[in-house]
Design a protein around this motif. Structure first.
Motif: not given
Length: 116
Positions: A12-17
């Motif tokens: 999720q963090e990588r997707t958000s980034i």
């Protein structure tokens, strides 16, 4: 070993980034496109100004040539002798491809006058 929660959170963090990066790229592309449009408009404006300036220069050159022609007509060079100042005679001194040369008087002096 990574648990499922950590894996999901990391994804999720990588997707958000990645989504933020895509948004930034899109905003940059939009700004870039607007800037290109502004530059093209500026270029078109400058090209029009150059054309107008070239036309003004042509007009000024034409006026300058015309005024120089008028000036040339009004100025008589010092070596040009007025016709009334010469007393012509019928004495022919020579004849050739450039015309007939006759004896004449200018200010009391003996001179030659050529007629084409």
């Amino acid at each position: 070993a990574i648990d499922a929660y950590t894996l999901v959170t990391t994804l999720q963090e990588r997707t958000s980034i990645a989504e933020d990066a895509v948004k930034m790229y899109q905003e940059s592309a939009c700004i870039f496109d607007r800037r290109i449009e502004e530059l093209l408009l500026t270029n078109t404006t400058l090209e029009k100004r150059v054309i107008r300036t070239e036309l003004e220069i042509d007009e000024l050159n034409s006026k300058c040539r015309h005024q120089q022609e008028q000036l040339d007509k009004t100025i008589t060079p010092s070596w040009v002798v007025k016709k009334d100042d010469i007393v012509l005679t019928d004495v022919e001194l020579g004849r050739g491809g450039w015309g007939v040369v006759k004896a004449a008087k200018y200010c009391g002096l003996d001179v030659a006058d050529r007629k084409s």
